[in-house]
Design a protein around this motif. Structure first.
Motif, PDB file in Angstrom:
ATOM      1  N   UNK A  34     -37.647  -8.087  -2.399  1.00 23.55           N
ATOM      2  CA  UNK A  34     -38.400  -9.219  -1.855  1.00 23.55           C
ATOM      3  C   UNK A  34     -39.873  -9.187  -2.273  1.00 23.55           C
ATOM      4  N   UNK A  35     -40.369  -8.055  -2.764  1.00 19.54           N
ATOM      5  CA  UNK A  35     -41.748  -7.961  -3.245  1.00 19.54           C
ATOM      6  C   UNK A  35     -41.855  -8.548  -4.648  1.00 19.54           C
ATOM      7  N   UNK A  36     -40.768  -8.480  -5.404  1.00 20.45           N
ATOM      8  CA  UNK A  36     -40.757  -8.983  -6.770  1.00 20.45           C
ATOM      9  C   UNK A  36     -40.531  -7.894  -7.802  1.00 20.45           C
ATOM     10  N   UNK A  37     -40.333  -6.653  -7.358  1.00 22.18           N
ATOM     11  CA  UNK A  37     -40.055  -5.554  -8.289  1.00 22.18           C
ATOM     12  C   UNK A  37     -38.676  -5.735  -8.910  1.00 22.18           C
ATOM     13  N   UNK A  38     -38.570  -5.457 -10.199  1.00 21.88           N
ATOM     14  CA  UNK A  38     -37.284  -5.492 -10.902  1.00 21.88           C
ATOM     15  C   UNK A  38     -36.839  -4.056 -11.162  1.00 21.88           C
ATOM     16  N   UNK A  39     -35.570  -3.773 -10.919  1.00 21.95           N
ATOM     17  CA  UNK A  39     -35.035  -2.419 -11.039  1.00 21.95           C
ATOM     18  C   UNK A  39     -34.049  -2.348 -12.190  1.00 21.95           C
ATOM     19  N   UNK A  40     -34.122  -1.233 -12.950  1.00 18.83           N
ATOM     20  CA  UNK A  40     -33.314  -1.065 -14.140  1.00 18.83           C
ATOM     21  C   UNK A  40     -32.669   0.315 -14.155  1.00 18.83           C
ATOM     22  N   UNK A  41     -31.572   0.427 -14.916  1.00 16.16           N
ATOM     23  CA  UNK A  41     -30.879   1.692 -15.046  1.00 16.16           C
ATOM     24  C   UNK A  41     -30.248   1.796 -16.429  1.00 16.16           C
ATOM     25  N   UNK A  42     -30.363   2.976 -17.009  1.00 16.21           N
ATOM     26  CA  UNK A  42     -29.585   3.321 -18.199  1.00 16.21           C
ATOM     27  C   UNK A  42     -28.550   4.315 -17.702  1.00 16.21           C
ATOM     28  N   UNK A  43     -27.260   3.971 -17.751  1.00 13.08           N
ATOM     29  CA  UNK A  43     -26.240   4.854 -17.179  1.00 13.08           C
ATOM     30  C   UNK A  43     -26.135   6.187 -17.916  1.00 13.08           C
ATOM     31  N   UNK A  44     -25.573   7.153 -17.211  1.00  9.93           N
ATOM     32  CA  UNK A  44     -25.342   8.478 -17.805  1.00  9.93           C
ATOM     33  C   UNK A  44     -24.299   8.358 -18.910  1.00  9.93           C
ATOM     34  N   UNK A  45     -24.461   9.184 -19.935  1.00  9.47           N
ATOM     35  CA  UNK A  45     -23.514   9.211 -21.044  1.00  9.47           C
ATOM     36  C   UNK A  45     -23.275  10.671 -21.421  1.00  9.47           C
ATOM     37  N   UNK A  46     -22.259  11.312 -20.808  1.00 10.55           N
ATOM     38  CA  UNK A  46     -22.024  12.737 -21.085  1.00 10.55           C
ATOM     39  C   UNK A  46     -21.726  13.038 -22.545  1.00 10.55           C
ATOM     40  N   UNK A  47     -21.218  12.066 -23.299  1.00 17.58           N
ATOM     41  CA  UNK A  47     -20.927  12.331 -24.712  1.00 17.58           C
ATOM     42  C   UNK A  47     -22.212  12.565 -25.507  1.00 17.58           C
ATOM     43  N   UNK A  48     -23.338  12.015 -25.030  1.00 14.99           N
ATOM     44  CA  UNK A  48     -24.634  12.223 -25.684  1.00 14.99           C
ATOM     45  C   UNK A  48     -25.446  13.311 -24.996  1.00 14.99           C
ATOM     46  N   UNK A  55     -33.452   5.756 -14.127  1.00 19.27           N
ATOM     47  CA  UNK A  55     -33.743   4.586 -13.291  1.00 19.27           C
ATOM     48  C   UNK A  55     -35.253   4.388 -13.191  1.00 19.27           C
ATOM     49  N   UNK A  56     -35.676   3.126 -13.176  1.00 20.32           N
ATOM     50  CA  UNK A  56     -37.084   2.804 -13.014  1.00 20.32           C
ATOM     51  C   UNK A  56     -37.219   1.390 -12.496  1.00 20.32           C
ATOM     52  N   UNK A  57     -38.473   1.028 -12.181  1.00 22.77           N
ATOM     53  CA  UNK A  57     -38.734  -0.345 -11.743  1.00 22.77           C
ATOM     54  C   UNK A  57     -40.018  -0.844 -12.372  1.00 22.77           C
ATOM     55  N   UNK A  58     -40.102  -2.156 -12.486  1.00 33.40           N
ATOM     56  CA  UNK A  58     -41.295  -2.815 -12.995  1.00 33.40           C
ATOM     57  C   UNK A  58     -41.837  -3.728 -11.904  1.00 33.40           C
ATOM     58  N   UNK A  59     -43.100  -3.548 -11.517  1.00 34.20           N
ATOM     59  CA  UNK A  59     -43.673  -4.430 -10.501  1.00 34.20           C
ATOM     60  C   UNK A  59     -43.985  -5.800 -11.091  1.00 34.20           C
ATOM     61  N   UNK A  63     -49.638  -6.643 -10.071  1.00 28.52           N
ATOM     62  CA  UNK A  63     -49.503  -5.818  -8.878  1.00 28.52           C
ATOM     63  C   UNK A  63     -49.302  -4.351  -9.208  1.00 28.52           C
ATOM     64  N   UNK A  64     -49.732  -3.882 -10.286  1.00 27.90           N
ATOM     65  CA  UNK A  64     -49.546  -2.546 -10.825  1.00 27.90           C
ATOM     66  C   UNK A  64     -49.297  -1.458  -9.779  1.00 27.90           C
ATOM     67  N   UNK A  69     -42.498   0.423  -2.309  1.00 23.63           N
ATOM     68  CA  UNK A  69     -41.187  -0.180  -2.552  1.00 23.63           C
ATOM     69  C   UNK A  69     -40.312   0.020  -1.316  1.00 23.63           C
ATOM     70  N   UNK A  70     -39.329  -0.854  -1.096  1.00 25.86           N
ATOM     71  CA  UNK A  70     -38.447  -0.710   0.062  1.00 25.86           C
ATOM     72  C   UNK A  70     -37.686   0.618   0.021  1.00 25.86           C
ATOM     73  N   UNK A  71     -37.382   1.142   1.201  1.00 23.74           N
ATOM     74  CA  UNK A  71     -36.742   2.460   1.327  1.00 23.74           C
ATOM     75  C   UNK A  71     -35.385   2.493   0.628  1.00 23.74           C
ATOM     76  N   UNK A  72     -34.641   1.406   0.683  1.00 29.32           N
ATOM     77  CA  UNK A  72     -33.308   1.382   0.059  1.00 29.32           C
ATOM     78  C   UNK A  72     -33.418   1.556  -1.452  1.00 29.32           C
TER      79      UNK A  72
END
Length: 147
Positions: A34-48, A55-59, A63-64, A69-72
């Motif tokens: 609800x603040x406007x942060x976007x959340x991203x993930x690159x999944x795990x890849x055991x073969x690599x 995981x990270x987020x971009x505000x 709003x740097x 960020x919300x607890x969840x």
């Protein structure tokens, strides 16, 4: 023995060569809060050799990383939960937090209306510690205080 050393040597060479390959820097879009942060993930890849997801987020622009960020979402970022939070969960927890703020304001207004004063901030330093006469009996005599 020589088979193991060749295997280790080959792993070092392969990792060195793989370090020059372009990395995947765009992650999967996992959601928005609800603040406007976007959340991203690159999944795990055991073969690599990647055991954990990244995981990270971009505000939002301008709003740097100022708002908390919300607890969840923080739990998801820190790998304490596997799945990202749902919209229903976030709205439910936000409603509970707002209800707690309203109830706290009502209780504070009621306490002030009944003649309660604002809480006092205790002194700092050794003067703020309680003094018990039983423990200071030796100081009234000719004995030096035990410190």
């Amino acid at each position: 023995m020589s088979g193991q050393s060749r295997n280790v040597y080959w792993m070092v060479v392969r990792n060195f060569i793989n370090s020059f390959k372009p990395r995947r820097i765009r992650g999967n879009d996992m959601g928005k809060d609800y603040i406007g942060n976007s959340y991203f993930e690159i999944p795990a890849d055991p073969s690599e050799g990647k055991r954990k997801p990244t995981r990270w987020y971009n505000p939002p622009k301008g709003q740097d990383f100022q708002d908390p960020i919300p607890a969840e979402w923080e739990a998801w970022l820190r790998m304490r939960r596997q799945e990202p939070p749902t919209e229903e969960e976030i709205t439910k927890n936000l409603a509970i937090a707002q209800m707690k703020k309203i109830n706290a304001a009502k209780i504070e207004a009621k306490r002030l209306a009944e003649g309660g004063s604002l809480p006092t901030i205790p002194e700092k330093g050794h003067q703020s510690f309680p003094i018990y006469p039983d423990y200071h009996a030796g100081e009234s005599q000719n004995e030096p205080p035990n410190k």
